[in-house]
Design an enzyme around this catalytic site. Structure first.
Site, mmCIF file in Angstrom:
data_model
loop_
_atom_site.group_PDB
_atom_site.id
_atom_site.type_symbol
_atom_site.label_atom_id
_atom_site.label_comp_id
_atom_site.label_asym_id
_atom_site.label_seq_id
_atom_site.Cartn_x
_atom_site.Cartn_y
_atom_site.Cartn_z
ATOM 1 N N GLY A 159 0.808 -1.219 0.000
ATOM 2 C CA GLY A 159 0.000 0.000 0.000
ATOM 3 C C GLY A 159 0.840 1.268 0.000
ATOM 4 O O GLY A 159 1.678 1.469 0.877
ATOM 5 N N GLY A 204 -0.297 4.414 0.365
ATOM 6 C CA GLY A 204 -1.101 5.533 0.883
ATOM 7 C C GLY A 204 -0.249 6.362 1.834
ATOM 8 O O GLY A 204 0.983 6.306 1.796
ATOM 9 N N PHE A 205 -0.893 7.116 2.699
ATOM 10 C CA PHE A 205 -0.164 7.989 3.628
ATOM 11 C C PHE A 205 0.814 7.176 4.485
ATOM 12 O O PHE A 205 1.963 7.577 4.679
ATOM 13 C CB PHE A 205 -1.143 8.723 4.549
ATOM 14 C CG PHE A 205 -1.888 9.821 3.858
ATOM 15 C CD1 PHE A 205 -1.279 11.033 3.601
ATOM 16 C CD2 PHE A 205 -3.206 9.658 3.458
ATOM 17 C CE1 PHE A 205 -1.948 12.061 2.956
ATOM 18 C CE2 PHE A 205 -3.894 10.671 2.819
ATOM 19 C CZ PHE A 205 -3.261 11.875 2.569
ATOM 20 N N VAL A 238 -1.998 -7.401 -4.074
ATOM 21 C CA VAL A 238 -1.636 -8.521 -3.199
ATOM 22 C C VAL A 238 -2.916 -9.282 -2.854
ATOM 23 O O VAL A 238 -3.875 -8.709 -2.336
ATOM 24 C CB VAL A 238 -0.937 -8.016 -1.920
ATOM 25 C CG1 VAL A 238 -0.576 -9.183 -1.008
ATOM 26 C CG2 VAL A 238 0.313 -7.220 -2.288
ATOM 27 N N GLU A 292 -18.338 17.983 3.438
ATOM 28 C CA GLU A 292 -17.596 18.717 2.406
ATOM 29 C C GLU A 292 -18.261 18.546 1.038
ATOM 30 O O GLU A 292 -18.364 19.503 0.266
ATOM 31 C CB GLU A 292 -16.126 18.247 2.392
ATOM 32 C CG GLU A 292 -15.442 18.665 3.691
ATOM 33 C CD GLU A 292 -13.977 18.284 3.836
ATOM 34 O OE1 GLU A 292 -13.335 18.826 4.730
ATOM 35 O OE2 GLU A 292 -13.477 17.453 3.063
ATOM 36 N N ASP A 304 -4.952 3.106 8.362
ATOM 37 C CA ASP A 304 -6.378 2.766 8.536
ATOM 38 C C ASP A 304 -6.604 1.293 8.847
ATOM 39 O O ASP A 304 -7.531 0.933 9.572
ATOM 40 C CB ASP A 304 -7.144 3.084 7.242
ATOM 41 C CG ASP A 304 -7.554 4.546 7.154
ATOM 42 O OD1 ASP A 304 -7.140 5.331 8.023
ATOM 43 O OD2 ASP A 304 -8.291 4.893 6.203
ATOM 44 N N ALA A 313 -5.443 10.682 8.194
ATOM 45 C CA ALA A 313 -4.097 10.750 7.614
ATOM 46 C C ALA A 313 -3.006 10.865 8.685
ATOM 47 O O ALA A 313 -1.957 10.231 8.570
ATOM 48 C CB ALA A 313 -4.024 11.936 6.648
ATOM 49 N N GLN A 314 -3.246 11.646 9.730
ATOM 50 C CA GLN A 314 -2.193 11.890 10.725
ATOM 51 C C GLN A 314 -1.708 10.617 11.430
ATOM 52 O O GLN A 314 -0.503 10.360 11.469
ATOM 53 C CB GLN A 314 -2.652 12.938 11.748
ATOM 54 C CG GLN A 314 -2.293 14.360 11.352
ATOM 55 C CD GLN A 314 -0.809 14.544 11.021
ATOM 56 O OE1 GLN A 314 0.057 14.065 11.738
ATOM 57 N NE2 GLN A 314 -0.526 15.199 9.924
#
Ligand code: FAD
Length: 427
Positions: A15, A17-18, A83, A174, A305, A322-323
């Site tokens: 992965g 991602g972040f 994967v 949003e 996550d 994200a943090q």
């Protein structure tokens, strides 16, 4: 997979991602071989997906090639691969391009939309977790307006212009705000023949407040902002089904609509081999200890996550944001190096920097650790933080210029049906 043999320990990261990128950046300068696999060849900045869905930004300004992020590191290898299975007995992963052995494995596969078992909703509603999904939504929104213009059936036109967003978290809020701005700024210009009053935006939240997890002030202010933009906020209402035409709820409320966006939940994107009950907990997340190790393994980790790390403050696991993902990626980099050197690892401590959400032009809510504020200044802070965390100078510049242009011109130029999303709608 054509990965060179080396005397360095091999660390496979699933992965980009972040979490995965933060870890790869930390490790790639070290004496280890890093192999990162992702089913996309780009990193997605998910917090701005809603702007792609609503024509505010082009998709390539929130995506960045993974190879480019780590191009300067000779011990780093990227493979475009999905994967499918993790064999924990043979320390091997199985992918659509072959198998690969690991010394250390880090699962950073993120999350996917959670429909809570409702297959009808899954079939008919729109998700917004990836760039292709956001482009589908963008096309559908615009196609609905085109169809609304053509139909002679008033009921059908109303349903085509009725948008239902399920979930009152940051994504739902949003998106609702952005759709309300389209109604106000774009519809009258592009579709002067359509009665824009027919366009309705509904946001449905099962709980008693929007932006659960943020302060009461932030939640109330976001609701106030949305209502001022003409969004209908439905609280304490649970959606029970959507058959492609009608949304039913646990109350008398029903909505005839061509568009339902499901932003009501996510669950861990687990992979076969680590998806059994022994490993997975609430929200389909992999249970990890304070050093991100998966139960029963010293050399297999999960971050971001997908990882459920319970703390005193977050007994059900750190927030899927994200943090925590970035911080866990960075810390695990140091910890794996410690493990290789047979030194004790340092337990992870989450530094909560707060949360924020924007509702639209000049309207945002920000909760920092010690300071909470809303309105224009919060909106500037929101923009600054998002620009700061975007990967790539070009992306930052493109997004910044787009935002300035959109702000001055009240416009969203990316309202393009590039890839039609055909959803036949007939009441
Ligand atoms: C619409 C939206 C808005 C958001 N807004 C915010 C926000 O404002 N603030 C905030 O903090 N957070 C926000 N989030 C949440 C945030 O984006 C996530 O918490 C964060 O992306 C988690 O990072 P990650 O690295 O764990 O997973 P991800 O960033 O999801 O990355 C996972 C990666 O794994 C890859 N992958 C998955 N399975 C496989 C497999 N089997 N094989 C190969 N590759 C695989 C995926 O392609 C993906 O690239 C938002 C999320 C969404 C969807």
């Amino acid at each position: 997979m054509n990965i060179p043999k080396t005397s360095y320990p091999r660390i496979i990261i699933i992965g980009g991602g972040f979490a995965g990128i933060a870890l790869a950046r930390k490790l790639s300068k070290q004496e280890v071989q890093v192999v990162l696999l992702d089913k996309h060849n780009y990193h997605t900045f998910q917090p701005l997906l809603y702007q792609v869905s609503t024509g505010g930004l082009e998709p390539d300004s929130i995506a960045y090639p993974i190879r480019k992020i780590l191009k300067d590191f000779p011990n780093f290898h990227f493979r475009l691969a999905e994967v499918n299975e993790i064999d924990t007995t043979c320390n091997t992963i199985k992918t659509n391009i072959g198998d690969l052995k690991f010394d250390y494995l880090v699962v950073a596969s993120g999350s996917k939309t959670n429909y809570f078992g409702n297959t009808e909703i899954e079939k008919h509603s729109m998700a917004m977790k990836t760039i292709p999904q956001s482009l589908n939504l963008r096309s559908l929104i615009l196609e609905n307006f085109e169809e609304a213009l053509l139909t002679t059936d008033l009921h059908e036109r109303i349903a085509l212009m009725n948008f239902v967003i399920v979930g009152g978290g940051p994504t739902g809020v949003e998106l609702a705000g952005a759709l309300a701005e389209i109604k106000k700024g774009i519809l009258p210009k592009d579709y002067p023949d359509l009665d824009t009053r027919l366009a309705q935006i509904n946001i449905i939240q099962s709980g008693g407040c929007l932006l659960k997890g943020m302060s009461e002030n932030a939640s109330a202010k976001a609701e106030d902002f949305l209502e001022k933009l003409g969004v209908h906020v439905w609280k304490n209402v649970r959606v029970t089904n959507y058959d492609g035409k009608t949304v039913t709820t646990n109350s008398d409320l029903i909505f005839d609509t061509a568009t339902v966006v499901w932003a009501a939940g996510v669950q861990g994107a687990t992979i076969k081999g680590l998806d059994a009950k022994d490993f997975v907990t609430r929200g389909n997340r992999i249970l990890v200890n304070q050093c991100n190790q998966v139960k029963g393994f010293e050399h297999i980790f999960a971050i971001g996550d997908i990882a459920c790390m319970a703390t005193d403050e977050f007994p059900n696991g750190l927030p899927m944001m994200a943090q925590p993902a970035i911080q866990q990626g960075q810390q695990l980099g140091s910890n794996i190096l410690k493990l290789i050197e047979e030194k004790p690892m340092k337990p992870f401590e989450y530094k909560d920097k707060g949360a924020m959400a924007t509702v639209g032009r000049n309207k945002a809510v920000v909760d920092l650790k010690t300071l909470r504020f809303q309105g224009v200044f919060a909106w500037y802070v929101w923009m600054f933080v998002h620009l700061f965390f975007l990967i790539g100078f070009r992306n930052r510049m493109v997004v910044f210029v787009n935002w300035v242009y959109n702000y001055i011109r009240f416009d969203r130029e990316a309202r393009l049906i590039i890839r039609p999303f055909k959803k036949k709608f007939k009441l």
